[in-house]
Design a protein around this motif. Structure first.
Motif, PDB file in Angstrom:
ATOM      1  N   LEU A 120       4.311   3.493  11.181  1.00  0.00           N
ATOM      2  CA  LEU A 120       5.359   4.470  10.899  1.00  0.00           C
ATOM      3  C   LEU A 120       6.221   4.753  12.127  1.00  0.00           C
ATOM      4  O   LEU A 120       7.339   5.278  12.005  1.00  0.00           O
ATOM      5  CB  LEU A 120       4.732   5.780  10.395  1.00  0.00           C
ATOM      6  N   GLU A 121       5.714   4.409  13.269  1.00  0.00           N
ATOM      7  CA  GLU A 121       6.463   4.603  14.507  1.00  0.00           C
ATOM      8  C   GLU A 121       7.832   3.912  14.449  1.00  0.00           C
ATOM      9  O   GLU A 121       8.802   4.364  15.052  1.00  0.00           O
ATOM     10  CB  GLU A 121       5.649   4.059  15.685  1.00  0.00           C
ATOM     11  N   PHE A 122       7.902   2.803  13.667  1.00  0.00           N
ATOM     12  CA  PHE A 122       9.124   2.007  13.622  1.00  0.00           C
ATOM     13  C   PHE A 122      10.052   2.416  12.487  1.00  0.00           C
ATOM     14  O   PHE A 122      11.094   1.774  12.286  1.00  0.00           O
ATOM     15  CB  PHE A 122       8.767   0.519  13.510  1.00  0.00           C
ATOM     16  N   LEU A 123       9.698   3.460  11.747  1.00  0.00           N
ATOM     17  CA  LEU A 123      10.571   3.962  10.684  1.00  0.00           C
ATOM     18  C   LEU A 123      11.597   4.910  11.293  1.00  0.00           C
ATOM     19  O   LEU A 123      11.251   5.771  12.112  1.00  0.00           O
ATOM     20  CB  LEU A 123       9.745   4.696   9.622  1.00  0.00           C
ATOM     21  N   LYS A 124      12.854   4.753  10.899  1.00  0.00           N
ATOM     22  CA  LYS A 124      13.920   5.591  11.424  1.00  0.00           C
ATOM     23  C   LYS A 124      13.591   7.067  11.207  1.00  0.00           C
ATOM     24  O   LYS A 124      13.263   7.486  10.106  1.00  0.00           O
ATOM     25  CB  LYS A 124      15.241   5.253  10.733  1.00  0.00           C
ATOM     26  N   PRO A 168       7.224   7.477  18.342  1.00  0.00           N
ATOM     27  CA  PRO A 168       5.817   7.545  18.777  1.00  0.00           C
ATOM     28  C   PRO A 168       5.166   8.908  18.581  1.00  0.00           C
ATOM     29  O   PRO A 168       4.023   8.999  18.127  1.00  0.00           O
ATOM     30  CB  PRO A 168       5.886   7.185  20.264  1.00  0.00           C
ATOM     31  N   ILE A 169       5.862   9.995  18.914  1.00  0.00           N
ATOM     32  CA  ILE A 169       5.254  11.330  18.860  1.00  0.00           C
ATOM     33  C   ILE A 169       4.982  11.750  17.424  1.00  0.00           C
ATOM     34  O   ILE A 169       3.864  12.166  17.068  1.00  0.00           O
ATOM     35  CB  ILE A 169       6.160  12.370  19.565  1.00  0.00           C
ATOM     36  N   LYS A 170       5.989  11.643  16.561  1.00  0.00           N
ATOM     37  CA  LYS A 170       5.806  12.032  15.156  1.00  0.00           C
ATOM     38  C   LYS A 170       4.818  11.113  14.448  1.00  0.00           C
ATOM     39  O   LYS A 170       4.066  11.551  13.582  1.00  0.00           O
ATOM     40  CB  LYS A 170       7.155  12.034  14.433  1.00  0.00           C
ATOM     41  N   LEU A 203      10.303  14.156   2.865  1.00  0.00           N
ATOM     42  CA  LEU A 203      11.158  13.585   1.820  1.00  0.00           C
ATOM     43  C   LEU A 203      12.247  12.694   2.426  1.00  0.00           C
ATOM     44  O   LEU A 203      12.549  11.621   1.892  1.00  0.00           O
ATOM     45  CB  LEU A 203      11.787  14.716   0.999  1.00  0.00           C
ATOM     46  N   LYS A 204      12.813  13.106   3.546  1.00  0.00           N
ATOM     47  CA  LYS A 204      13.843  12.303   4.208  1.00  0.00           C
ATOM     48  C   LYS A 204      13.264  10.972   4.700  1.00  0.00           C
ATOM     49  O   LYS A 204      13.889   9.918   4.573  1.00  0.00           O
ATOM     50  CB  LYS A 204      14.447  13.073   5.381  1.00  0.00           C
ATOM     51  N   LEU A 205      12.046  11.025   5.259  1.00  0.00           N
ATOM     52  CA  LEU A 205      11.390   9.792   5.688  1.00  0.00           C
ATOM     53  C   LEU A 205      11.113   8.889   4.498  1.00  0.00           C
ATOM     54  O   LEU A 205      11.257   7.667   4.572  1.00  0.00           O
ATOM     55  CB  LEU A 205      10.078  10.110   6.407  1.00  0.00           C
ATOM     56  N   MET A 206      10.700   9.514   3.380  1.00  0.00           N
ATOM     57  CA  MET A 206      10.398   8.747   2.172  1.00  0.00           C
ATOM     58  C   MET A 206      11.653   8.045   1.664  1.00  0.00           C
ATOM     59  O   MET A 206      11.597   6.887   1.220  1.00  0.00           O
ATOM     60  CB  MET A 206       9.840   9.675   1.099  1.00  0.00           C
ATOM     61  N   ASN A 207      12.785   8.729   1.721  1.00  0.00           N
ATOM     62  CA  ASN A 207      14.043   8.132   1.278  1.00  0.00           C
ATOM     63  C   ASN A 207      14.387   6.910   2.131  1.00  0.00           C
ATOM     64  O   ASN A 207      14.778   5.855   1.613  1.00  0.00           O
ATOM     65  CB  ASN A 207      15.167   9.169   1.374  1.00  0.00           C
ATOM     66  N   GLU A 208      14.200   7.034   3.434  1.00  0.00           N
ATOM     67  CA  GLU A 208      14.459   5.921   4.338  1.00  0.00           C
ATOM     68  C   GLU A 208      13.537   4.743   4.038  1.00  0.00           C
ATOM     69  O   GLU A 208      13.967   3.580   4.005  1.00  0.00           O
ATOM     70  CB  GLU A 208      14.265   6.391   5.787  1.00  0.00           C
ATOM     71  N   ILE A 215      14.301   2.893   0.606  1.00  0.00           N
ATOM     72  CA  ILE A 215      15.466   2.015   0.734  1.00  0.00           C
ATOM     73  C   ILE A 215      15.055   0.684   1.368  1.00  0.00           C
ATOM     74  O   ILE A 215      15.433  -0.394   0.909  1.00  0.00           O
ATOM     75  CB  ILE A 215      16.570   2.698   1.580  1.00  0.00           C
ATOM     76  N   ARG A 216      14.239   0.760   2.419  1.00  0.00           N
ATOM     77  CA  ARG A 216      13.820  -0.453   3.134  1.00  0.00           C
ATOM     78  C   ARG A 216      12.780  -1.255   2.345  1.00  0.00           C
ATOM     79  O   ARG A 216      12.693  -2.481   2.495  1.00  0.00           O
ATOM     80  CB  ARG A 216      13.249  -0.083   4.504  1.00  0.00           C
ATOM     81  N   ALA A 217      12.001  -0.564   1.510  1.00  0.00           N
ATOM     82  CA  ALA A 217      10.881  -1.232   0.823  1.00  0.00           C
ATOM     83  C   ALA A 217      11.244  -1.759  -0.560  1.00  0.00           C
ATOM     84  O   ALA A 217      10.415  -2.378  -1.214  1.00  0.00           O
ATOM     85  CB  ALA A 217       9.703  -0.252   0.699  1.00  0.00           C
TER      86      ALA A 217
END
Length: 474
Positions: free
Chosen positions: A10-14, A18-20, A170-175, A178-180
């Motif tokens: 998940l570190e590489f998801l927009k 690293p911290i999140k 939810l915002k991460l899920m949307n990103e 789209i990529r998946a």
């Protein structure tokens, strides 16, 4: 390629980094794209409608309104300091009140922009306000997939401090969706199964679980994912069962002096029809030459323990050792005392092994287990310790199965070169269909008949306020 994509950190998801990424794993156990995409909402909120401010008349339901900022003001000092935002639409005004993150919110809100506000109103002096509502730019919401039902995801206080509340997830899920998109189009169920059960496609199900267009589509998506989960659970269980059915085990051909002595001299009542039926099923298993894996269900007092003891007697008649594993020391002592009493006239060596057994006594018991002197041992988790060795373990009985894991059952099953027979007792009422789902690797027997003269067992629920009544009853 599919596995490579979903195994990405998940570190590489927009929007993560690293911290999140570390926090998501630490707080929610989310490490990869796969973990996040299968992190489903625990509830949904209907946000298909906007209310006008003058339509707000209740503090019992969440409301969604659209409008502009009229005024922003900081009121009070110290702990009473709060940000009060006057929010307006064409029908009226309402105050939005914030006690935390005042400086950031004050910078974020602008008077000339349109916002969507969502929250639960409160009322004071006949005036409505909303404390700590969700506030989002209307323009931003237009860019998200259109939906009526908004998902709500589990979060924690630590995650919320890093903008990973439900809305942030939810915002991460949307990103990620789209990529998946091209990677989740591949089906894992056949067209026959999908058509027969009227399932939506996997891609459609995953998308609509996170971004449902309406309640009907959401229900179909949830049904598809539940079906998929149970389908693969059943496959796994059936695979395990097929392996177990091929496990060779001991044949208990003899019915000898121990069984006959117990049945004719120690058993002071007739077996019920249900007990006789279960004993026939066990007898058939023990003669098959393959490992028995059987679950016996029955209410407290239905006679499960007698079935276990009779099975022990058959095993002893055939020259094998036996063990009974229970979840607590209290229950272990109860079974030990009961077995010692019932079998007092028989030449049996019965032992008790728990965590509180003295080291000197434990050493003697371990030696007797290794040389085969002990016929039956009763104990707790102590029985699965690596240093417990049996000479010829033939039958394992586990009481209160739901308090033990599958791994613990497997550890007992590995105590001999040849797998011993496994008999599991449970008083927990499990519907047969559910038992077949979660204990599909086991054959299920049910004692559905109480011995004559047994009173009906009543289960009663009481609250803390009833303590005095409970103590009086005891």
């Amino acid at each position: 390629m599919i596995n490579t994509f979903f195994d990405n950190s998940l570190e590489f998801l927009k929007g993560v980094g690293p911290i999140k990424s570390k926090l998501l794993f630490q707080e929610l156990g989310l490490k990869t794209y796969r973990d996040l995409i299968y992190f489903f909402p625990f509830r949904y909120i209907d946000r298909s409608k906007y209310l006008s401010i003058n339509e707000i008349n209740s503090v019992n339901i969440d409301v969604q309104i659209k409008g502009q900022i009229n005024n922003i003001e900081i009121i009070g000092l110290g702990r009473k300091k709060r940000l009060v935002v006057s929010f307006k639409d064409s029908t009226g005004k309402i105050d939005l009140v914030f006690f935390k993150r005042i400086t950031w919110i004050q910078k974020y809100l602008k008077k000339d922009l349109t916002y969507v506000v969502f929250g639960k109103p409160t009322s004071f002096n006949n005036k409505f306000s909303i404390v700590h509502p969700e506030v989002e730019l209307y323009e931003k919401l237009k860019n998200l997939p259109h939906q009526s039902f908004y998902p709500v995801y589990h979060s924690t206080e630590l995650l919320k401090k890093h903008n990973l509340n439900s809305k942030g997830i939810l915002k991460l899920m949307n990103e990620l969706i789209i990529r998946a998109k091209k990677y989740i189009s591949e089906e894992n169920l056949s067209n026959f199964i999908i058509t027969k059960n009227q399932l939506v496609k996997r891609q459609e199900a995953i998308f609509n679980i996170h971004f449902p267009k309406n309640e009907n589509i959401l229900n179909k998506a949830i049904f598809r994912m539940k079906y998929e989960e149970l389908f693969f659970l059943q496959l796994s269980i059936l695979k395990t069962k097929s392996i177990l059915q091929k496990n060779k085990s001991f044949k208990f051909n003899s019915i000898g002096k121990y069984f006959n002595s117990f049945f004719h001299n120690s058993l002071s009542f007739d077996l019920t029809g249900a007990q006789k039926k279960v004993m026939k099923e066990i007898r058939k298993d023990l003669l098959s030459g393959f490992q028995m894996n059987r679950l016996i269900q029955g209410d407290v007092g239905s006679g499960k323990t007698i079935i276990a003891i009779m099975s022990f007697m058959i095993s002893v008649d055939n020259g094998f050792q036996n063990c009974l594993m229970v979840p607590t020391e209290v229950l272990a002592f109860q079974h030990y005392n009961s077995l010692m009493s019932i079998c007092s006239s028989m030449d049996l060596n019965i032992a008790l092994l728990t965590g509180s057994t003295r080291q000197s006594e434990k050493k003697k018991i371990l030696e007797k287990l290794k040389n085969g002197t002990i016929n039956i041992i009763i104990g707790t988790h102590s029985l699965i310790q690596p240093n417990i060795k049996f000479k010829n373990l033939g039958l394992v009985v586990i009481d209160e199965q739901h308090k033990f894991g599958v791994a613990q059952r497997a550890m007992l099953s590995q105590k001999g070169v040849t797998p011993p027979h496994i008999l599991i007792l449970s008083a927990t009422p499990i519907p047969r269909t559910l038992a077949m789902t979660f204990y599909g690797d086991l054959d299920v027997s049910v004692i559905d008949e109480m011995p004559p003269g047994r009173k009906q067992i009543k289960t009663i629920h009481k609250y803390d306020k009833d303590n005095n009544a409970i103590l009086s009853f005891l």
